[in-house]
Design a protein around this motif. Sequence first.
Motif, mmCIF file in Angstrom:
data_model
loop_
_atom_site.group_PDB
_atom_site.id
_atom_site.type_symbol
_atom_site.label_atom_id
_atom_site.label_comp_id
_atom_site.label_asym_id
_atom_site.label_seq_id
_atom_site.Cartn_x
_atom_site.Cartn_y
_atom_site.Cartn_z
ATOM 1 N N LEU A 149 6.488 37.969 0.420
ATOM 2 C CA LEU A 149 6.078 39.337 0.715
ATOM 3 C C LEU A 149 7.179 40.331 0.357
ATOM 4 N N GLU A 150 8.428 39.957 0.628
ATOM 5 C CA GLU A 150 9.537 40.834 0.275
ATOM 6 C C GLU A 150 9.694 40.930 -1.247
ATOM 7 N N ALA A 151 9.494 39.822 -1.949
ATOM 8 C CA ALA A 151 9.567 39.847 -3.414
ATOM 9 C C ALA A 151 8.495 40.766 -3.985
ATOM 10 N N ALA A 152 7.271 40.660 -3.477
ATOM 11 C CA ALA A 152 6.194 41.535 -3.936
ATOM 12 C C ALA A 152 6.527 42.995 -3.639
ATOM 13 N N ALA A 153 7.081 43.253 -2.461
ATOM 14 C CA ALA A 153 7.448 44.626 -2.101
ATOM 15 C C ALA A 153 8.496 45.178 -3.062
ATOM 16 N N ARG A 154 9.441 44.352 -3.462
ATOM 17 C CA ARG A 154 10.469 44.818 -4.393
ATOM 18 C C ARG A 154 9.902 45.051 -5.784
ATOM 19 N N LEU A 155 8.831 44.342 -6.113
ATOM 20 C CA LEU A 155 8.133 44.598 -7.371
ATOM 21 C C LEU A 155 7.163 45.772 -7.245
ATOM 22 N N LYS A 156 7.020 46.284 -6.006
ATOM 23 C CA LYS A 156 6.110 47.394 -5.703
ATOM 24 C C LYS A 156 4.661 47.037 -6.051
ATOM 25 N N LEU A 157 4.303 45.811 -5.661
ATOM 26 C CA LEU A 157 2.959 45.306 -5.923
ATOM 27 C C LEU A 157 2.393 44.648 -4.671
ATOM 28 N N PRO A 158 1.071 44.667 -4.503
ATOM 29 C CA PRO A 158 0.456 43.925 -3.405
ATOM 30 C C PRO A 158 0.419 42.438 -3.754
ATOM 31 N N PRO A 159 0.358 41.553 -2.766
ATOM 32 C CA PRO A 159 0.287 40.117 -3.054
ATOM 33 C C PRO A 159 -0.843 39.749 -4.022
ATOM 34 N N ALA A 160 -1.977 40.412 -3.926
ATOM 35 C CA ALA A 160 -3.121 40.078 -4.776
ATOM 36 C C ALA A 160 -2.843 40.277 -6.255
ATOM 37 N N GLN A 161 -1.813 41.046 -6.595
ATOM 38 C CA GLN A 161 -1.479 41.275 -7.996
ATOM 39 C C GLN A 161 -0.273 40.449 -8.451
ATOM 40 N N CYS A 162 0.129 39.495 -7.630
ATOM 41 C CA CYS A 162 1.279 38.646 -7.959
ATOM 42 C C CYS A 162 0.873 37.173 -7.984
ATOM 43 N N MET A 163 1.463 36.416 -8.897
ATOM 44 C CA MET A 163 1.295 34.971 -8.937
ATOM 45 C C MET A 163 2.590 34.308 -8.499
ATOM 46 N N VAL A 164 2.480 33.378 -7.571
ATOM 47 C CA VAL A 164 3.625 32.597 -7.105
ATOM 48 C C VAL A 164 3.608 31.241 -7.791
ATOM 49 N N PHE A 165 4.748 30.849 -8.338
ATOM 50 C CA PHE A 165 4.901 29.554 -9.010
ATOM 51 C C PHE A 165 5.741 28.667 -8.093
ATOM 52 N N GLU A 166 5.152 27.560 -7.632
ATOM 53 C CA GLU A 166 5.798 26.711 -6.622
ATOM 54 C C GLU A 166 5.513 25.235 -6.864
ATOM 55 N N ASP A 167 6.510 24.398 -6.528
ATOM 56 C CA ASP A 167 6.310 22.952 -6.594
ATOM 57 C C ASP A 167 6.143 22.325 -5.215
ATOM 58 N N ALA A 168 6.562 23.012 -4.159
ATOM 59 C CA ALA A 168 6.479 22.454 -2.807
ATOM 60 C C ALA A 168 5.096 22.716 -2.222
ATOM 61 N N PRO A 169 4.376 21.686 -1.828
ATOM 62 C CA PRO A 169 3.023 21.891 -1.298
ATOM 63 C C PRO A 169 2.964 22.863 -0.126
ATOM 64 N N TYR A 170 3.876 22.710 0.834
ATOM 65 C CA TYR A 170 3.841 23.595 2.006
ATOM 66 C C TYR A 170 4.099 25.043 1.606
ATOM 67 N N ALA A 171 4.975 25.259 0.620
ATOM 68 C CA ALA A 171 5.300 26.614 0.183
ATOM 69 C C ALA A 171 4.130 27.238 -0.569
ATOM 70 N N ALA A 172 3.456 26.433 -1.399
ATOM 71 C CA ALA A 172 2.276 26.930 -2.106
ATOM 72 C C ALA A 172 1.195 27.341 -1.113
ATOM 73 N N GLU A 173 1.010 26.554 -0.073
ATOM 74 C CA GLU A 173 0.028 26.902 0.955
ATOM 75 C C GLU A 173 0.408 28.203 1.663
ATOM 76 N N THR A 174 1.685 28.386 1.942
ATOM 77 C CA THR A 174 2.156 29.613 2.583
ATOM 78 C C THR A 174 1.817 30.829 1.717
ATOM 79 N N ALA A 175 2.113 30.730 0.431
ATOM 80 C CA ALA A 175 1.846 31.844 -0.477
ATOM 81 C C ALA A 175 0.348 32.122 -0.588
ATOM 82 N N LYS A 176 -0.428 31.076 -0.660
ATOM 83 C CA LYS A 176 -1.883 31.238 -0.773
ATOM 84 C C LYS A 176 -2.450 31.943 0.453
ATOM 85 N N ARG A 177 -2.018 31.532 1.629
ATOM 86 C CA ARG A 177 -2.492 32.156 2.863
ATOM 87 C C ARG A 177 -2.096 33.625 2.944
#
Length: 222
Positions: A149-177
């Motif tokens: 959320l902080e990364a998206a804020a620094r890009l001045k974008l809402p989460p819906a306009q950002c793609m997160v690239f992750e290898d950790a299953p728990y982290a991918a789930e966090t971003a998706k939620r």
Amino acid sequence: MIRGAIFDMDGTLLDSMCVWDQLSQRYLGKFGIHLTAVDYAALEARTQYQGAQYFCERYPQITETPEQVVEGLDALISSRYAALATVRDGVPALLDTLQAHGVRMMVATLTDRKHAEKALADRGLLPYFAGMLTIDDVGVSKRDPKIYLEAAARLKLPPAQCMVFEDAPYAAETAKRAGFTVCGVSEPWYAPGEAQLRAASDLFVRRSFAEVLPALTALLAE
């Protein structure tokens, strides 16, 4: 529409999970210490210095100060990155494609900043990114969406306009939620959770980022 990209580093941009394999054990073994699952779990949301403090408090046989433990771990981490870490297949083409489409990029990693910046700079990747967030900046693990959320804020974008690239299953789930589009990246370190990772992913990389470039390019064109 995807206008921002947020990248994990170890296991995603870099094939570097091997750097961390038994790292603390490799260093602390000289004191006759055998770390437990409890120890590794305790490190998850700690900075490197906080981790060193934890070890020194838990294991009185450590004859070094937390500062000396950090210094020793730093040297080991640096040497292992230099010897072992490589850029994952297809990453340069992926970053070039995102850059050509005007996508701004951030790194969101739980690795200490000095090591993350050097690892990316040494491999020619750091200039692609508008910034970096680390455990020192957010103080929580990726089970909390704060770093995304902080990364998206620094890009001045809402989460819906950002793609997160992750290898950790728990982290991918966090971003998706948290409302992000997710590109999962297969990593042997997390093999037992690959089904979980796939379930949280809109795109999925098995071996090379070249696999997702056509679908990603279509998303960028929307």
